[in-house]
Motif scaffolding. Sequence first.
Motif, PDB file in Angstrom:
ATOM      1  N   ALA A  72     -23.133  20.511   4.639  1.00  3.81           N
ATOM      2  CA  ALA A  72     -24.054  20.142   5.398  1.00  3.81           C
ATOM      3  C   ALA A  72     -25.463  20.004   4.820  1.00  3.81           C
ATOM      4  O   ALA A  72     -26.606  19.549   5.197  1.00  3.81           O
ATOM      5  N   ARG A 106     -26.188  17.839   2.218  1.00  2.00           N
ATOM      6  CA  ARG A 106     -25.893  17.114   2.118  1.00  2.00           C
ATOM      7  C   ARG A 106     -27.646  16.414   2.889  1.00  2.00           C
ATOM      8  O   ARG A 106     -28.090  15.006   3.072  1.00  2.00           O
ATOM      9  N   ASP A 133     -18.368  23.864   4.573  1.00  2.00           N
ATOM     10  CA  ASP A 133     -18.765  23.016   5.647  1.00  2.00           C
ATOM     11  C   ASP A 133     -20.447  23.161   5.690  1.00  2.00           C
ATOM     12  O   ASP A 133     -21.185  22.105   5.630  1.00  2.00           O
ATOM     13  N   GLY A 189     -16.324  16.779   3.173  1.00  2.00           N
ATOM     14  CA  GLY A 189     -17.869  15.600   2.715  1.00  2.00           C
ATOM     15  C   GLY A 189     -18.014  15.792   1.230  1.00  2.00           C
ATOM     16  O   GLY A 189     -19.810  15.238   1.025  1.00  2.00           O
TER      17      GLY A 189
END
Length: 437
Positions: free
Chosen positions: A90, A93, A86, A174
């Motif tokens: 993140a 992104r 994760d 994601g």
Amino acid sequence: MTSWSDHAIWWHVYPLGFTGAPPTATPGEAPVPHRLRRLESWLDYAVDLGCSGLQLGPIFASETHGYDTVDHFRVDPRLGDDDDFDHLVAQARRRGLRVLLDGVFNHVGRGFPMFTRALAEGPGSPAARWFRPGDGAGGFAVFEGHDHLVALNHAEPAVLDHVVRVMGHWLGRGASGWRLDAAYAVPRAFWREAVTRVRREHPDAWFAGEVIHGDYAAYVTEGGLDSVTQYELWKAIWSSLNDGNFFELAWALDRHNGLLEVFAPMTFVGNHDVTRLASRLADPRHLGHALAVLMTVGGVPSLYYGDEQAFLGVKEERAGGDDAIRPAFPDGPDDLASHGMPVYRLHQRLAGLRRRHPWLVRARTEAEHVANRALALRSRAGTGEVVTLLNIGDDAYRFPVDVSKLTVAESCAGAGGPDEDPALVPAHGWRVLVPGP
């Protein structure tokens, strides 16, 4: 319709090798090493390179190299855990980088729990229906002679349900898409059903299948995929340079144009399964020629980590034969040897040119002039135009093509000057021309 993938340039990383993970998993090893977080210090490097996506090799729990999966829902403990995944997504992104995952859904490792059950419960059990019958241990089929890779049975509804759940799970966390390993070994109808179901919840997901030989377009249209790997072009690029035979590349690009009528292939000059470009080329002066072709013809380009530093590595057909092409990277970019920087800058320049001309993803390329050691390519889409001139001869070569309205955007020596003859390419040189004053 334009998709985010039309603007994608992937930086392809094999995480187990990149992070220096041990070659074999140790069940129950503690504490979790969180190696996956080492990739964070390389994200800016990928962005500076010109990439817009991070293509990851296998990251799920496996026994050895990642393609012998034992748990599709768990990050490989040698790499870390869910929090590490994760965090990486993140951070990617934040920098505008999409994440593409490697889905190994044709086969699993022998430690896959359902296979353990199949061995224990026998051939008539529900667990046994997950696997194809064959001549391997326990009476099950294996993948291409690899006894430790057990082939899944894609006619079994439970296998389809499992693959759909896995893909949806990680897209929900994601990821932006999947590279489907050994897609050629899976029935196309299976992919169509799986992808159709996943797209109901994730309509923007991108699916690229690994296909080496065969009818690339059929795998896309019948399998419902967005793309497949363009091995035919990969081979033509390096072998035409090595053999002094640009007729092979011209022929391959004509076939490539036909594929572009249907889809945008995933293009590359290196990946985790092949000898590195810098080792494959007979003449190191021709690395720029290969990259210039990659970046000026249609498709979705992928750059394999280390190629942008001219890393060497030969794939060998033996146990551990992939180790040389899947090396560990240092902790951060500052720890790289300085002699690789010129090749990095070359990648940077050509990736930048590609991003300034995003229409190239669906461009058709015509070979306007072909000789054994000289090739002029004109790529067009709409009003866009790029001309790539390649000379691998020992003398300068003036190309008999119309470049009257073009200027040198990139070349083996950098951008051209206003008084330069754009059609004259030095020995073992290349140029990319674009419209300009």
